[in-house]
Design a protein around this motif. Structure first.
Motif, PDB file in Angstrom:
ATOM      1  N   LYS A 112       8.243   3.729  57.190  1.00 34.11           N
ATOM      2  CA  LYS A 112       7.761   2.704  56.298  1.00 34.11           C
ATOM      3  C   LYS A 112       8.295   2.822  54.874  1.00 34.11           C
ATOM      4  O   LYS A 112       8.267   2.089  53.989  1.00 34.11           O
ATOM      5  N   GLY A 113       8.944   3.992  54.759  1.00 28.80           N
ATOM      6  CA  GLY A 113       9.343   4.287  53.443  1.00 28.80           C
ATOM      7  C   GLY A 113       8.339   4.721  52.906  1.00 28.80           C
ATOM      8  O   GLY A 113       6.965   4.706  53.006  1.00 28.80           O
ATOM      9  N   TYR A 171       9.283   0.868  42.261  1.00 27.82           N
ATOM     10  CA  TYR A 171       8.103   0.981  42.646  1.00 27.82           C
ATOM     11  C   TYR A 171       7.153   1.586  41.570  1.00 27.82           C
ATOM     12  O   TYR A 171       6.046   1.121  41.529  1.00 27.82           O
ATOM     13  N   TYR A 207       7.035   4.975  49.483  1.00 26.35           N
ATOM     14  CA  TYR A 207       6.052   3.904  48.794  1.00 26.35           C
ATOM     15  C   TYR A 207       5.108   3.057  49.755  1.00 26.35           C
ATOM     16  O   TYR A 207       3.945   2.648  49.274  1.00 26.35           O
ATOM     17  N   SER A 208       5.666   2.515  50.970  1.00 32.71           N
ATOM     18  CA  SER A 208       4.654   1.748  51.736  1.00 32.71           C
ATOM     19  C   SER A 208       4.013   2.635  52.647  1.00 32.71           C
ATOM     20  O   SER A 208       3.096   1.993  53.494  1.00 32.71           O
ATOM     21  N   ASP A 264      12.140  -2.664  51.680  1.00 32.93           N
ATOM     22  CA  ASP A 264      11.963  -2.976  53.179  1.00 32.93           C
ATOM     23  C   ASP A 264      12.541  -4.352  53.222  1.00 32.93           C
ATOM     24  O   ASP A 264      13.266  -4.907  54.133  1.00 32.93           O
ATOM     25  N   ARG A 274      16.278   0.541  49.200  1.00 32.74           N
ATOM     26  CA  ARG A 274      15.235   1.241  49.591  1.00 32.74           C
ATOM     27  C   ARG A 274      13.683   0.301  49.757  1.00 32.74           C
ATOM     28  O   ARG A 274      12.951   0.717  50.155  1.00 32.74           O
TER      29      ARG A 274
END
Lengths: 205, 205
Positions: free
Chosen positions: A23-24, B26, A26-27, B113, B111
């Motif tokens: 999900k990466g 982010y 930050y997610s 999504d 980066r």
DNA sequence: CCGTGAAGTGACTGATCAGTCAATCCACAC
DNA sequence: GTGTGGATTGACTGATCAGTCACTTCACGG
């Protein structure tokens, strides 16, 4: 730190690698990590200070392996070219063995603000320093062209490997089956060998 | 879309580039963007659907410039080597002109999504396709080695440039003054020219 | 000057989550 | 069997923020 603690930390780290890759950073939710690891939510914070700390721990642990490998290559590789080959080969084998890890190291780690502290830079640059020494020795031995600075050679090599793995990890249009990692590795090594070779140095600038 | 709207969007986009470059996507607040742009918070959402939409718009607008430049290089460059040189030169000049933009394109865009949708992949790969065609022509003309696949050549070139710019943008230990971008660009071009050269092809594999 | 709709505003909200903490469990020492 | 301290638990909280919306201002055509 006793054995059990090390093991538990490793379980959490591996779970985190999987979740981050999916999900990466930050997610990803810390709850996802604890579920994936099969431990209670609160346990994460028993073993790690924070979510950031988990990502940085992944980097530190695995990057040390890479640096060790560069060292090993320098000790065992016959010549500079073979030594570089060993390093590149290690990176591609790491990808085959654990694509998730490479994805995290390439995409998530460098994007974290907290990553950029002096301690991590030092560790990060240790890898590049090792490579630079290989290049430098290669120049002294007359194997590599003298008119390419070792630092640029290092970045070019790193970038070539990094960008290629990125394609494997992300590009859905890239046909992994028709173009196996071994083939990619060989082509990179071929181009770099020619690019850095002493023999090319006389060619038109 | 009238002129005024385009201008306002551009103001917001430029502000976003600055903010994203500074704090990372982010960690950036949409409020920071509106402040930087000198517009009301709500106006952002008049011109863009979401924060993600802002980042993706930055990519789409600027990536089209890059693709245009590849096209231009193919039309105006004398031979394949010069054409590649023009592309590399354009990227390094873009960095000099607006380091923040390159930082965002290299670090933030890939980066996200939401970035990975078919439309963006298509645009993204158009750049690579253009480069591949240059390589392919070079092989047909006997300038580039036939035993390196154009696709790998493309990734190697992209990776070398990307990794180098990353050092400029991020590595505090990297001495930008002693090692100006023009020098980096020339060294990369030198190594790639040798690495892809037909003349190197016969060297020990 | 009035009507219309686009441009611009910023306080507010609803959802999200990292991290906390009080309680419980457990292993081992004495 | 009892005490000690680390390991484990998960419900809770406090802060954060993207996005909304009801409202105001503005530009312009008639």
């Amino acid at each position: 730190m006793d054995e059990a603690t090390t093991q538990k930390k490793d379980i959490i780290l591996n779970a985190a690698i999987k979740v981050f890759a999916e999900k990466g950073y930050y997610s990803s939710r810390t709850l996802d990590i604890s579920n994936e690891a099969g431990v209670a939510y609160g346990s994460l914070y028993h073993y790690f200070r924070s979510k950031d700390d988990i990502l940085i721990s992944i980097f530190q642990e695995r990057w040390n392996l890479l640096i060790g490998k560069v060292q090993q290559a320098r000790e065992q590789g016959a010549g500079p070219e073979e030594q570089l080959g060993m390093v590149i080969d290690f990176i591609f084998r790491s990808y085959r063995q654990n694509p998730d890890l490479l994805k995290v190291l390439i995409m998530d780690v460098p994007r974290l603000d907290k990553f950029y502290n002096p301690e991590n830079w030092k560790l990060y640059n240790l890898f590049f320093r090792g490579l630079m020494e290989i290049f430098h020795e290669g120049q002294e031995k007359g194997v590599f062209a003298a008119d390419v600075s070792p630092i640029m050679a290092t970045y070019i090599m790193h970038g070539a490997v990094d960008a290629t793995i990125r394609q494997y990890v992300y590009n859905p249009e890239f046909n992994k089956e028709e173009f196996p990692v071994e083939e990619a590795r060989d082509q990179i090594m071929k181009v770099l060998r020619r690019g850095f070779s002493k023999k090319g140095e006389d060619e038109k600038s």
